[in-house]
Scaffold this active site. Structure first.
Site, PDB file in Angstrom:
ATOM      1  N   GLY A  71       0.815  -1.208   0.000  1.00  0.00           N
ATOM      2  CA  GLY A  71       0.000   0.000   0.000  1.00  0.00           C
ATOM      3  C   GLY A  71       0.850   1.260   0.000  1.00  0.00           C
ATOM      4  O   GLY A  71       0.525   2.252  -0.671  1.00  0.00           O
ATOM      5  N   THR A  72       1.936   1.231   0.742  1.00  0.00           N
ATOM      6  CA  THR A  72       2.789   2.419   0.839  1.00  0.00           C
ATOM      7  C   THR A  72       3.343   2.782  -0.533  1.00  0.00           C
ATOM      8  O   THR A  72       3.308   3.957  -0.949  1.00  0.00           O
ATOM      9  CB  THR A  72       3.940   2.169   1.834  1.00  0.00           C
ATOM     10  OG1 THR A  72       3.363   1.869   3.112  1.00  0.00           O
ATOM     11  CG2 THR A  72       4.854   3.372   1.940  1.00  0.00           C
ATOM     12  N   ASN A 147      -8.108   3.692   8.439  1.00  0.00           N
ATOM     13  CA  ASN A 147      -7.551   2.536   9.141  1.00  0.00           C
ATOM     14  C   ASN A 147      -7.844   2.528  10.636  1.00  0.00           C
ATOM     15  O   ASN A 147      -7.888   1.489  11.263  1.00  0.00           O
ATOM     16  CB  ASN A 147      -6.042   2.457   8.912  1.00  0.00           C
ATOM     17  CG  ASN A 147      -5.347   3.788   8.972  1.00  0.00           C
ATOM     18  OD1 ASN A 147      -5.706   4.709   8.238  1.00  0.00           O
ATOM     19  ND2 ASN A 147      -4.375   3.923   9.840  1.00  0.00           N
ATOM     20  N   GLN A 175      -7.736  -0.018   3.318  1.00  0.00           N
ATOM     21  CA  GLN A 175      -8.580  -0.578   4.380  1.00  0.00           C
ATOM     22  C   GLN A 175     -10.000  -0.864   3.905  1.00  0.00           C
ATOM     23  O   GLN A 175     -10.846  -1.274   4.699  1.00  0.00           O
ATOM     24  CB  GLN A 175      -8.614   0.365   5.591  1.00  0.00           C
ATOM     25  CG  GLN A 175      -7.282   0.481   6.301  1.00  0.00           C
ATOM     26  CD  GLN A 175      -6.867  -0.788   7.054  1.00  0.00           C
ATOM     27  OE1 GLN A 175      -7.649  -1.734   7.210  1.00  0.00           O
ATOM     28  NE2 GLN A 175      -5.633  -0.814   7.519  1.00  0.00           N
ATOM     29  N   SER A 195      -3.639  -3.148  -0.661  1.00  0.00           N
ATOM     30  CA  SER A 195      -2.508  -3.860  -0.071  1.00  0.00           C
ATOM     31  C   SER A 195      -2.940  -5.270   0.327  1.00  0.00           C
ATOM     32  O   SER A 195      -3.954  -5.434   1.021  1.00  0.00           O
ATOM     33  CB  SER A 195      -2.037  -3.092   1.167  1.00  0.00           C
ATOM     34  OG  SER A 195      -1.084  -3.852   1.873  1.00  0.00           O
ATOM     35  N   HIS A 197      -1.863  -7.613   2.410  1.00  0.00           N
ATOM     36  CA  HIS A 197      -1.873  -8.173   3.766  1.00  0.00           C
ATOM     37  C   HIS A 197      -3.019  -7.673   4.624  1.00  0.00           C
ATOM     38  O   HIS A 197      -3.203  -8.144   5.747  1.00  0.00           O
ATOM     39  CB  HIS A 197      -0.525  -7.964   4.461  1.00  0.00           C
ATOM     40  CG  HIS A 197      -0.210  -6.572   4.901  1.00  0.00           C
ATOM     41  ND1 HIS A 197      -0.141  -6.228   6.233  1.00  0.00           N
ATOM     42  CD2 HIS A 197       0.073  -5.454   4.215  1.00  0.00           C
ATOM     43  CE1 HIS A 197       0.184  -4.951   6.328  1.00  0.00           C
ATOM     44  NE2 HIS A 197       0.324  -4.453   5.120  1.00  0.00           N
ATOM     45  N   THR A 233      11.791  -7.011 -11.425  1.00  0.00           N
ATOM     46  CA  THR A 233      11.217  -8.345 -11.621  1.00  0.00           C
ATOM     47  C   THR A 233      10.009  -8.539 -10.721  1.00  0.00           C
ATOM     48  O   THR A 233      10.065  -8.220  -9.536  1.00  0.00           O
ATOM     49  CB  THR A 233      12.293  -9.422 -11.324  1.00  0.00           C
ATOM     50  OG1 THR A 233      13.368  -9.224 -12.233  1.00  0.00           O
ATOM     51  CG2 THR A 233      11.731 -10.830 -11.474  1.00  0.00           C
ATOM     52  N   CYS A 322       2.055   1.666  12.943  1.00  0.00           N
ATOM     53  CA  CYS A 322       3.355   2.322  12.810  1.00  0.00           C
ATOM     54  C   CYS A 322       3.503   3.459  13.810  1.00  0.00           C
ATOM     55  O   CYS A 322       4.603   3.901  14.070  1.00  0.00           O
ATOM     56  CB  CYS A 322       3.559   2.814  11.375  1.00  0.00           C
ATOM     57  SG  CYS A 322       2.067   3.220  10.512  1.00  0.00           S
TER      58      CYS A 322
HETATM   59  N1  PLP Z   1      -2.919   3.008   3.706  1.00  0.00           N
HETATM   60  C1  PLP Z   1      -3.670   2.614   4.744  1.00  0.00           C
HETATM   61  C2  PLP Z   1      -5.028   3.217   4.951  1.00  0.00           C
HETATM   62  C3  PLP Z   1      -3.185   1.643   5.627  1.00  0.00           C
HETATM   63  O1  PLP Z   1      -3.935   1.258   6.657  1.00  0.00           O
HETATM   64  C4  PLP Z   1      -1.892   1.101   5.397  1.00  0.00           C
HETATM   65  C5  PLP Z   1      -1.316   0.127   6.340  1.00  0.00           C
HETATM   66  O2  PLP Z   1      -1.558   0.183   7.519  1.00  0.00           O
HETATM   67  C6  PLP Z   1      -1.167   1.545   4.291  1.00  0.00           C
HETATM   68  C7  PLP Z   1      -1.719   2.511   3.473  1.00  0.00           C
HETATM   69  C8  PLP Z   1       0.181   1.011   3.984  1.00  0.00           C
HETATM   70  O3  PLP Z   1       0.097  -0.273   3.404  1.00  0.00           O
HETATM   71  P1  PLP Z   1       1.331  -1.276   3.441  1.00  0.00           P
HETATM   72  O4  PLP Z   1       1.426  -1.772   4.854  1.00  0.00           O
HETATM   73  O5  PLP Z   1       0.961  -2.376   2.494  1.00  0.00           O
HETATM   74  O6  PLP Z   1       2.526  -0.535   3.002  1.00  0.00           O
END
Ligand code: PLP
Length: 384
Positions: A71-72, A147, A175, A195, A197, A233, A322
């Site tokens: 996601g990041t 989130n 989310q 994302s 996970h 890759t 985080c």
């Molecule tokens: N965006 C939101 C709303 C999230 O909750 C998160 C992860 O907590 C992310 C982005 C980041 O995703 P990733 O952990 O896959 O980098």
């Protein structure tokens, strides 16, 4: 010791079906999807099948899906891929740091950013988005679901505002994916991040929807992978896992699994509020994803509560994983107008497919007594 995990907004376990789909691609079916021999062709076919599955989850064309490392990266690719020096961006104060810190970096490079406030339920007002538009506004980035509280933003209205003004629109749907239906056409977005996970796929695997015809600058320079939008890759097993997780997530809208999750969430919420005074749901009453409950228990310290519950086998969170450990109250809860003490007294419960009724009973057996014990230690509660 029994351990129950109610922190699915931080991450979720990979489903066995997802793992089984990934497994062969670490062994016999390995290959570089860019190679022209048998191994490469097999890998390429599998990658493109997974792309189709992700596209079905988002309601887009397969060619509009760019695989990323999560996601990041998807959020960063959207923000840096479209906006630069001299551009104006509109986002909200409650975005994930993957968007907020990307915007901060752009500001240092000479861009302008408007961080829109939210109301008491964490909702962005589409009219505020409209009013914030400037002649040099390049991108609007508003998340689909938050989130921390699970609130669902009025994206279709915001999408209309963006379309009327002919401005690119990105949404962080990390989310939302797998929890509520996503249709990029209905939202009217040009870019959308997910994302793996967060919906029982692998960690370190995500995707960005890029609407056909939207030109983005890549973050990396290298080979011509992902139609020159993301060099490197492909993460073959990760992509297969994301695709399988997307298929299962899509099923979840029909097979009753999301209804079951919502029932568990609602039971937890209702019974906690019935048993504990001076408590309430953050973003309660607003549309929310079915798995998330963020509750304040006044006169406690959220961090102390997380630790106390963890010692008894229950994993919950004070907000974004985080920022756990940080002393400052959550930026989301403070943007909603919660006093710092109430923000620090808030706990996020988030349910996943692996959770059962017993898990909720376990949580209910621990939380009221833990709150009571922490309040006994609180100087403010004794005077309340
Ligand atoms: N965006 C939101 C709303 C999230 O909750 C998160 C992860 O907590 C992310 C982005 C980041 O995703 P990733 O952990 O896959 O980098």
């Amino acid at each position: 010791m029994q351990r129950v995990y109610l922190d699915s907004n931080a991450t979720t376990p990979v489903l066995p079906e997802v793992f089984e789909a990934m497994r062969p691609f670490y062994f016999d079916e390995f290959g570089n999807a860019s190679s022209i021999h048998h191994h490469g062709q097999h890998a390429r076919a599998a990658v493109e099948q997974a792309r189709e599955s992700v596209a079905r989850l988002l309601g887009c064309r397969a060619a509009e899906v760019v695989f990323t490392s999560g996601g990041t990266e998807a959020d960063n690719l959207a923000v840096f891929g479209l906006a630069g020096d001299g551009d104006h961006l509109i986002t909200s104060q409650i975005e994930h740091h993957a968007v907020l810190n990307a915007c901060k970096r752009l500001e240092q490079r000479g861009a302008e950013v408007t961080y829109l406030p939210v109301n008491a339920q964490a909702l962005v007002n589409p009219d505020e988005v409209r009013k914030a538009i400037r002649p040099n506004t390049k991108l609007i980035s508003i998340m689909m679901a938050n989130n921390e509280t699970g609130v669902i933003e009025p994206l279709e209205e915001i999408g209309r505002v963006a379309a009327e003004a002919d401005i690119y629109f990105h949404t962080d749907a990390v989310q939302a994916a797998g929890k509520i239906p996503i249709e990029v056409g209905k939202i009217g977005c040009d870019l959308l991040s997910i994302s793996g996970h967060k919906f029982h796929g692998p960690q370190g695997m995500g995707a960005l929807y890029v609407r056909r015809g939207t030109l983005i600058d890549p973050l990396f320079y290298g080979g011509n992978h992902e139609r020159q939008r993301r060099a490197g890759t492909e993460n073959l097993p990760g992509i297969i896992g994301l695709g399988r997780a997307a298929e299962i997530a899509l099923h979840g809208f029909d097979d009753g699994s999301l209804r079951r999750i919502q029932t568990l969430r609602d039971r937890l919420e209702t019974r906690l509020l019935a048993q504990i005074d001076a408590a309430g749901v953050n973003s309660g009453g607003a549309p929310r994803v079915p798995n998330t409950s963020n509750i304040y228990f006044d006169h406690i310290e959220g961090e102390a509560m997380v630790i106390a519950l963890d010692l008894k086998g229950l994993a919950v969170s004070t907000g974004a994983a985080c920022s756990s450990g940080a002393i400052e109250p959550s930026h989301v809860l403070t943007a909603m107008g919660l006093a710092p003490d109430r923000a620090r007294a808030s706990i996020r419960f988030s349910i996943g497919k692996h959770n059962t009724e017993d898990d909720v009973e376990f949580a209910l057996s621990l939380i009221p007594s833990t709150v009571a014990r922490l309040r006994e230690l609180s100087p403010t509660y004794s005077h309340a």
